[in-house]
Design an enzyme around this catalytic site. Structure first.
Site, PDB file in Angstrom:
ATOM      1  N   PHE A 243     -32.627 -15.168  18.117  1.00 14.72           N
ATOM      2  CA  PHE A 243     -33.181 -14.825  19.593  1.00 14.72           C
ATOM      3  C   PHE A 243     -33.060 -16.241  20.389  1.00 14.72           C
ATOM      4  O   PHE A 243     -33.822 -16.304  21.345  1.00 14.72           O
ATOM      5  CB  PHE A 243     -34.295 -14.408  19.678  1.00 14.72           C
ATOM      6  CG  PHE A 243     -34.637 -13.260  18.338  1.00 14.72           C
ATOM      7  CD1 PHE A 243     -33.973 -12.111  18.469  1.00 14.72           C
ATOM      8  CD2 PHE A 243     -35.493 -13.174  17.411  1.00 14.72           C
ATOM      9  CE1 PHE A 243     -33.846 -11.042  17.740  1.00 14.72           C
ATOM     10  CE2 PHE A 243     -35.606 -12.235  16.653  1.00 14.72           C
ATOM     11  CZ  PHE A 243     -34.988 -11.067  16.522  1.00 14.72           C
ATOM     12  N   ILE A 634     -16.931  -1.437  24.401  1.00 13.06           N
ATOM     13  CA  ILE A 634     -17.670  -1.556  23.277  1.00 13.06           C
ATOM     14  C   ILE A 634     -16.989  -1.577  22.002  1.00 13.06           C
ATOM     15  O   ILE A 634     -16.169  -0.375  21.857  1.00 13.06           O
ATOM     16  CB  ILE A 634     -18.729  -0.331  23.320  1.00 13.06           C
ATOM     17  CG1 ILE A 634     -19.486  -0.289  24.667  1.00 13.06           C
ATOM     18  CG2 ILE A 634     -19.626  -0.278  22.125  1.00 13.06           C
ATOM     19  CD1 ILE A 634     -20.388  -1.536  24.706  1.00 13.06           C
ATOM     20  N   GLU A 710     -28.688  -9.019  24.899  1.00 15.11           N
ATOM     21  CA  GLU A 710     -30.019  -9.456  25.925  1.00 15.11           C
ATOM     22  C   GLU A 710     -30.288  -8.491  26.996  1.00 15.11           C
ATOM     23  O   GLU A 710     -31.343  -8.382  27.222  1.00 15.11           O
ATOM     24  CB  GLU A 710     -29.987 -10.545  26.370  1.00 15.11           C
ATOM     25  CG  GLU A 710     -29.661 -11.742  25.239  1.00 15.11           C
ATOM     26  CD  GLU A 710     -29.261 -13.202  25.954  1.00 15.11           C
ATOM     27  OE1 GLU A 710     -30.108 -13.995  25.679  1.00 15.11           O
ATOM     28  OE2 GLU A 710     -27.936 -13.482  25.687  1.00 15.11           O
TER      29      GLU A 710
HETATM   30 MO1  MOS Z   1     -29.777 -16.582  23.005  1.00 17.44          MO
HETATM   31  S1  MOS Z   1     -31.704 -16.782  23.971  1.00 17.44           S
HETATM   32  O1  MOS Z   1     -28.715 -16.523  24.071  1.00 17.44           O
HETATM   33  O2  MOS Z   1     -29.843 -16.648  21.552  1.00 17.44           O
END
Ligand code: MOS
Length: 745
Positions: A243, A634, A710
């Site tokens: 993350f 995708i 994200e």
């Molecule tokens: Mo991320 S916050 O681009 O691992």
């Protein structure tokens, strides 16, 4: 030979299950802390119990007298580092705390590290240290220190941007809102704690460490320890989540590596859950003021977004929240500004959708508030202000199927039946029901990566790049792309990754990993096929003999003259005639500067939320989330939908649950564990639907791939907050939205 191997094969687009799935569920996947080299010492560090001040006294004698303790390092005897821990050897470097002095800059900062023959001995040794602190009042809130402006914009240091005449736009607006939103500190809390097993052999270093950026991490360690980067071997086969927090070299892991060198034995350090609240990054708190104005027809004139964001006292990383307002809605003028405030906290860092998660939470609420002020449906209002080209710059979008996302999401959700007025829908059980929406938005960057593809005599191939799979399924999608680059079925392709000695796979971050590492893998496959075609064209027995100037295409392990299925030859036969046991291609990927200049490149989406609020207890339930997302091609719908679902669940978490709270007296985080730092469990997530909208994007990169990692967070936070307003008529502008905000409404 013409560059002809760009056609997509049949592996991409398939919902292949993740290749690491069985290893993970059967427990055979080896994570960093699972390594136990001979002679291993265990490290435990002592986190500072105050947030600001100094360690006035630290008596190590009791710890050193412990029979199982081998070493105790404090600032008084800490071995030298070759590189200054203040330096920035890589693009994603922060100053780190590695016992360089006795100053305490945040609670949880390492103040000593203890090595022992067993984890228990090291743990007890750490407990035998009783530091005496000289503490000063900690500053942990947004109002606790002066604000500052960024002087040199860069990574984590957003500047100010003004497009158009913002004062005139404000003056022209007949309908305005001025609203301030707050977001709290949040911590990544990957399932797998940060961990390292560090082992030295002379001036060669081997690291077992979860990393989102293998080569970059090697470069940072090489700098700090004064050795060539190629002397660092980093193995990161699996990550239990990252993350953003595992993209950057952090103090505790560097300290364990330093201790291993001093002890001349391998050292393992694995952070506890509590220790992950401090030295390994977080999402800083923000206060965002949005002043928006439109005309009587709902055309946005002024979009003015100011962010105050927290950082540490010794490093600048600000949540670049206002940037979210730059590229999405048309407006006569757009202003985004950032100010920072230095607090006695660990340095924040990139955390899934850094900037956009917080920024779009505020922006999408503000848009909802302005739509209401303009007496318009929130979706109609967004469509009224739909940007056909990037606002301010006028650049075309490389692709933008947001309109279709709005339509398909709204249809799936049933948005057309939404009553305009808040507080008018009730469930049969008497719960207040509300519907809200938010636009999702995230940039589609590319970094740089390299890869190698090797065709083998039996017609199979091995593809290699030092990419990172954080658990999102990157290796699976990358293997699909690599197989298509080679014109081979997936099961004929061996995929090797997760170690720094392979070609540089780049950074698993910014939602750009599949596009970047995938681009390199595809190019490497193409390069191998070019070489194969050149060989075949010279082979008189080959059906491709003399076809050197033709275009080729490859499928199922055969190379064909493009468009002529009668002229094909097996990879294995071409290699065999040439007397080669293997043939290697290399490839790299990055984005040409001109494309960055000429196109705005983003993923888009629309999220719709239904909440139920208990009118007496204030309890909030998210009953349905529908997200429609357009993110280019995708590669693997199963994994992409999982990523988008994960993002939407994180959005729910942001909206309703996550917050790290500091004790204002000590500066310590009082909920530094997963009992009290709330994250969603299954019962929190009810209906969840993901729709992907295909985009053919010829500009974003050769493969037409945007990112999905994200964006799911970005629309969801606002959608839920707006739904709560719609259920209750009460606008809560501080996240997370809690029972106490709504009780007795
Ligand atoms: Mo991320 S916050 O681009 O691992």
């Amino acid at each position: 030979m013409p560059d002809t191997f760009t056609r997509f094969g049949s592996n991409s687009g398939q919902p292949v299950t993740r290749r690491d799935g069985i290893a993970k569920v059967t427990g055979t996947a080896t994570f960093a802390a699972d390594n136990h080299p001979d002679g291993l010492l265990h490290a435990v560090y002592v986190p500072a119990a105050i947030a600001r001040g100094r360690v006035a006294d630290l008596d190590v004698s009791a710890a050193e007298a412990h029979p199982g303790v081998t070493h105790v390092f404090t600032p008084a005897n800490r071995p030298d580092l070759a590189g200054d821990p203040d330096d920035k050897p890589t693009r994603f470097s922060f100053r780190i705390e590695v016992l360089q002095d006795d100053t305490v800059r945040y609670a949880g900062q390492p103040i000593a590290i203890v090595l022992g023959e067993t984890l228990e001995a090291a743990t007890e040794g750490a407990r035998l240290l009783s530091p005496r602190y000289e503490a000063q009042p900690p500053r942990t809130g947004l109002d606790d220190n002066a604000t500052f402006a960024v002087e040199e914009p860069g990574f984590g240091a957003p500047g100010d941007t003004v497009l158009g005449d913002i004062d005139a736009a404000h003056a022209d607006a007949t309908i305005s809102i001025d609203a301030t939103y707050e977001t709290p500190p949040q911590y990544h809390n990957a399932m797998e704690p940060h961990a390292v097993v560090a082992e030295w052999d002379g001036d060669r270093l081997s690291l077992d460490m979860p990393s989102q950026a293998l080569r970059m991490t090697c470069a940072a360690y090489a700098h700090l320890f004064g050795i060539p980067a190629e002397n660092v071997t980093l193995r990161s086969p699996y990550l239990g989540g990252g993350f953003g927090s595992k993209a950057i070299a952090t103090g505790p892991l560097v300290l364990a590596t330093l201790a291993a060198r001093a002890a001349n034995r391998p050292v393992k350090l694995s952070l506890t859950r509590q220790q992950m609240f401090g030295p390994v990054g977080h999402r800083g708190a923000t206060r965002q003021r949005l002043r928006l104005g439109c005309d009587a027809d709902g055309n946005i004139l002024a979009l003015d977004h100011e962010t105050l964001a927290t950082t540490s006292t010794f490093e600048t990383f600000l949540e670049s929240a206002s940037n979210a307002s730059q590229g999405l809605y048309t407006a006569s003028a757009i202003r985004s500004a950032h100010r920072g405030v230095r607090l006695d906290v660990g340095t924040p860092g990139p955390m899934r959708a850094p900037g956009e998660a917080s920024g779009s939470a505020a922006l999408e609420c503000a848009i909802d508030e302005l739509a209401e002020a303009a007496n318009m449906d929130p979706l109609d209002f967004r469509l009224r202000n739909y940007a056909e080209v990037e606002p301010g710059t006028g650049r075309p979008y490389s692709s933008k199927a947001l309109r279709e996302c709005y339509e398909r999401g709204a249809t799936a959700f049933g948005w057309a039946d939404r009553p305009r007025a808040p507080g008018t829908m009730r469930s049969s059980g008497g719960q207040l029901i509300g519907w809200g929406m938010g636009t999702a938005f995230f940039p589609s960057p590319m970094f740089a990566a390299e890869a190698r593809s090797t065709l083998r005599a039996d017609g199979s191939a091995v593809v290699e790049t030092g990419a990172a799979d954080m658990g999102q399924g990157a290796w699976t999608a990358l293997a699909q792309i690599a197989a298509d680059g080679l014109g081979l079925p997936l099961d004929r392709v061996e995929f090797r990754s997760g170690i720094s000695t392979l070609p540089d796979g780049g950074v698993a971050g910014g939602s750009g990993h599949t596009a970047t590492a995938g681009g390199a893998l595809h190019a490497a496959g193409r390069d191998a096929l070019h070489k194969l075609g050149e060989l075949a064209a010279e082979q008189s027995e080959s059906p491709l003999f003399g076809a050197g100037n033709s275009e080729f295409e490859a499928r199922d392990g055969r190379l064909y003259v493009a468009g002529d299925d009668t002229r094909g030859d097996a990879f294995a036969d071409i290699l065999s005639r040439a007397g080669l046991s293997e043939l290697q291609g290399t490839g790299s990927a990055s984005r040409p500067e001109a494309d960055t200049r000429d196109y705005a490149m983003n993923s888009h989406g629309a999220v719709f939320a239904e909440v139920a609020v208990d009118p007496d207890l204030g309890q909030i339930r998210v009953r349905r989330l529908v997200g429609a997302f357009a993110a280019g091609r995708i590669i693997n719908p199963r994994l992409a939908e999982s990523q988008l679902m994960g993002g939407m669940i994180w959005g729910l978490s942001f909206a309703l649950l996550e917050e790290a709270r500091h004790d204002p007296r000590t500066g310590r985080i009082v909920n530094a564990d997963l009992a009290e730092y709330k994250v969603p469990v299954n019962a929190d997530v009810q209906g969840l639907q993901v729709i992907t909208v295909h985009e053919d994007d010829p500009h974003v990169n050769q493969l037409g791939i945007k990112g999905v990692g994200e964006i799911g967070i970005t629309g969801t936070v606002g959608a839920i907050a707006n739904a709560i307003w719609h259920a209750t008529g009460k606008r809560v502008r501080r996240f997370p939205i809690r029972i106490e905000d709504l009780v007795g409404i």
